[in-house]
Structures are given as structure tokens and as C-alpha cells.
Design a protein around this motif. Structure first.
Motif, short mmCIF file in Angstrom:
data_model
loop_
_atom_site.label_atom_id
_atom_site.label_comp_id
_atom_site.label_asym_id
_atom_site.label_seq_id
_atom_site.Cartn_x
_atom_site.Cartn_y
_atom_site.Cartn_z
N GLY A 1 -3.20 5.25 2.25
CA GLY A 1 -3.72 4.11 2.97
C GLY A 1 -5.15 4.34 3.39
O GLY A 1 -5.46 5.31 4.08
N ILE B 1 0.85 -1.19 0.00
CA ILE B 1 0.00 0.00 0.00
C ILE B 1 0.88 1.24 0.00
O ILE B 1 1.71 1.44 0.89
CB ILE B 1 -0.93 0.01 1.24
CG1 ILE B 1 -1.77 -1.26 1.30
CG2 ILE B 1 -1.82 1.26 1.22
CD1 ILE B 1 -2.69 -1.48 0.12
N HIS C 1 -0.22 -4.85 3.58
CA HIS C 1 -1.62 -5.23 3.82
C HIS C 1 -1.71 -6.76 3.82
O HIS C 1 -2.12 -7.39 2.85
CB HIS C 1 -2.48 -4.61 2.71
CG HIS C 1 -3.94 -4.61 2.98
ND1 HIS C 1 -4.75 -5.68 2.73
CD2 HIS C 1 -4.75 -3.64 3.48
CE1 HIS C 1 -6.00 -5.38 3.05
NE2 HIS C 1 -6.03 -4.14 3.51
N HIS D 1 -6.73 2.79 -0.93
CA HIS D 1 -5.42 2.15 -0.91
C HIS D 1 -4.62 2.42 -2.18
O HIS D 1 -3.84 1.57 -2.64
CB HIS D 1 -5.55 0.64 -0.70
CG HIS D 1 -5.97 0.24 0.68
ND1 HIS D 1 -5.54 0.88 1.82
CD2 HIS D 1 -6.78 -0.77 1.11
CE1 HIS D 1 -6.06 0.30 2.88
NE2 HIS D 1 -6.83 -0.70 2.49
#
Length: 350
Positions: free
Chosen positions: A97, A93, A180, A111
Motif C-alpha cells: 500500500g 490494494i 481504495h 499500490h
């Protein structure tokens, strides 16, 4: 692709001849693990397999892996566009974010933006003892190059990752940068536990509770891991995963020293994953919990999963909010920043 690169069916090896759902896919493997990476979609890791157990630690959504070129989004909402293509697994990411956000005239989606971009790759080392590959991407909305080198060694269940961002302009820039990682079945289930270092704080942000949902963790205060005050006033140990149907939410963990780490354990399966990272670059850990209580889009009560995500900043409300609360990353013009982490699959002793 080098058609004349020596092929090998033992030790560490690289397979760069594959496609999956029509997307360029790299597979790195050795005697113990297999790592599958979607080069054409964010360098997503959609498989992290412990061979001895045939056990994949990456969560796969009910929609599974899909090629963005096969589906035209039917909504202008950036969050649903991201989710429609979201398959679980492990995404990079950067530089935004969470939800859609604007910065210096650039509008980022959910993202955004490297998680859905195609990346380049170079083979750095290809021997039975060690394989190493570098993946890189150039962002479009702001002037960055992000690169990461993934390495595995023979007879090891550990993956080493070294990354770098470079500001290609003379302008100082701000960013959010994170990993992530999402875990689900067959590895994750109620009763699994999360181990962390001592003296970790839990931030429960008031922005993170949708109007149509209730939270388990009391908002607007800082808690001491693993015990949190629930909205009911009771104390709860959130290091142990609850039964299916518990409230779904997100909190943020801080207080890591130079090297952050966590370990997710399934004692029934005698298996665990340990993640270690440079906490100077990513001092926060996002703890996303989806335990099946979300009965509307996109989960419809079908999933039981968590995300444990090292991040430079918080919360999941975009770069503009991270700028407001002072957690956004900062980089000078023409400067580079580095980051390192590792992930190890473990077989626990019974």
C-alpha cells in the motif's frame, strides 16, 4: 463468456458481454443501482450509480478511464506509472500500500500489485432476485491468490463483498491489504459531511507532508475525531469538507470496533453512501483529501475529492514502513484470511 446464458432485462442482471476502452467489463445492476467493473484492470469499480438520481458516487479523474495497453509509461518512477493509469473509482490494494517498497527480495511499485492486473471471473448466481460473481487474481511477486465475491439483491441499493487471500507457499508472509475508494463530483462537494463511530482517533503521520506543501493537520500527534489541531494552533472539524483550495493531505483513523463503518452525506442532494467492513481485518481507515491545493503533477488544482479507504495497515509509505511500525498483516504458510464489507447508496429524507 457463456453465449447461451439466458438474457434478462429486469430484476438483477449480469452483463459480461461488454468492453470499455478495450478492456473486459462486467456490469451488475438491479432496479436501483448499477456497478461497472474493469476485469482487465484490477477489477476496478469505475461506476457506482444510484439510478433514481442518475448519480454516480465514484470519483472520475480528469484523465478518466484509460487502457494501460494504449500508453507506454515514459517514467521509471512507479508512483507516476500508477498515477498515469489512475482513473479514480475503487481499487483493490494488495500486497503493498502506497509508495514503492521491497520485501523478501521483491520490489513493489506504487499500490502494487493487483490493482493493475487482469482478474478472472466466475458467475456464481444469476437470478432476478440475486446475482453474485467471484473475481480472482494470482500475484506474481509473492505467492498469493486473492478472490472476492460481489453480490447484489433485487430492489436493494446495497453491494455485499466477501474476500479471501490464500498464501500458496509454506513461508509466513506479511502484507498490506486495502480498499481504495475515492469519491468526487457530482456527489462530493464542499459542505459534505463524514459520519463515523464514536471514539475514533486521528493519526497524522510526519512522513506524509511533501517538502513543497503545507499541512492543515498538526503532525506527529494523535487527535480525537472530528476535532484536530491545525498547524496554526486552531481547532478544526475535519468531518465537514472545506472550501476548494484547502490543504491537501492524508491522515489515518483508528479505534473501530469489530465492524467499522462510515457514512458520507450530501444534504443538498439528499444522498449518502454508507460503507461497512470487518475492522478486525482492516482496522485503519485512510482519509485522503485532495481539495484543489495541489497545483503540480498530477492534479494541477483541477480536482476536489476524498478517499476513505479501509486498510490493514498504515501509512501510505509501503510494506517496509508498515513492517517497521508493526501494522503489516501476517499470514502463515498455506493459511487463508477472509474479509467482508458492504457499500449502500442512500436517499436521505429532507
Amino acid at each position: 463468456m457463456d453465449y447461451y446464458r439466458k438474457q434478462r432485462n429486469y430484476g438483477c442482471r449480469i452483463h459480461d458481454q461488454y468492453t470499455y476502452m478495450g478492456m473486459k467489463t462486467i456490469v451488475l445492476e438491479n432496479e436501483k443501482i448499477r456497478l461497472s467493473i474493469l476485469v482487465d484492470k484490477g477489477s476496478e469499480i469505475f461506476e457506482f450509480l444510484l439510478k433514481s438520481r442518475d448519480l454516480d458516487f465514484m470519483w472520475l479523474t480528469e484523465n478518466g478511464v484509460d487502457n494501460p495497453n494504449r500508453y507506454l509509461p515514459t517514467s521509471s518512477d512507479s508512483q507516476s506509472t500508477f498515477i498515469d493509469y489512475y482513473m479514480g473509482g475503487w481499487q483493490e490494494i494488495f500486497p503493498n500500500g502506497g509508495v514503492s517498497s521491497s520485501y523478501l527480495g521483491a520490489q513493489f511499485g506504487q499500490h502494487g500489485e493487483v490493482a493493475h492486473m487482469p482478474w478472472s471471473y466466475t458467475i456464481e448466481m444469476d437470478t432476478p432476485e440475486l446475482v453474485s460473481m467471484t473475481f480472482s487474481v494470482k500475484t506474481k511477486k509473492v505467492p498469493f491468490i486473492l478472490s472476492k465475491t460481489i453480490t447484489i439483491h433485487a430492489n436493494s441499493a446495497k453491494v455485499d463483498i466477501k474476500e479471501e487471500i490464500e498464501n500458496l507457499s509454506e513461508v509466513p508472509l506479511r502484507y498490506m491489504w486495502g480498499q481504495h475508494l475515492a469519491f468526487g463530483k457530482p456527489f462530493l462537494e464542499p459542505g459534505c459531511s463524514i459520519r463515523l463511530p464514536e471514539n475514533i482517533k486521528v493519526i497524522a503521520d510526519e512522513l506524509d507532508v511533501p517538502e513543497d506543501q503545507s499541512a492543515r493537520v498538526k503532525r506527529g500527534i494523535t487527535h480525537e475525531w472530528p476535532w484536530v489541531e491545525e498547524t496554526s494552533g486552531h481547532m478544526s472539524d475535519i468531518s465537514v469538507l472545506p472550501p476548494k483550495g484547502a490543504p491537501s493531505e492524508i491522515v489515518y483513523l483508528k479505534g473501530f470496533e469489530d465492524e467499522g463503518w462510515y457514512q458520507v452525506e450530501n444534504t443538498r442532494l439528499s444522498a449518502a453512501i454508507r460503507v461497512e467492513w470487518d475492522a478486525n481485518t482492516m482496522p485503519y481507515l485512510w482519509y485522503w483529501q485532495e481539495f484543489g491545493s495541489s497545483t503540480e503533477y498530477p492534479w494541477f488544482g483541477r480536482h476536489y475529492n476524498i478517499g476513505l479507504e479501509p486498510f490493514s495497515s498504515y501509512p501510505t509509505h509501503g510494506l517496509s514502513e508498515a513492517l517497521r511500525n508493526g501494522t503489516a498483516g501476517y499470514i502463515q504458510g498455506r493459511e487463508t484470511r477472509t474479509f467482508s464489507m458492504s457499500a449502500t447508496l442512500l436517499e436521505l429524507k429532507k
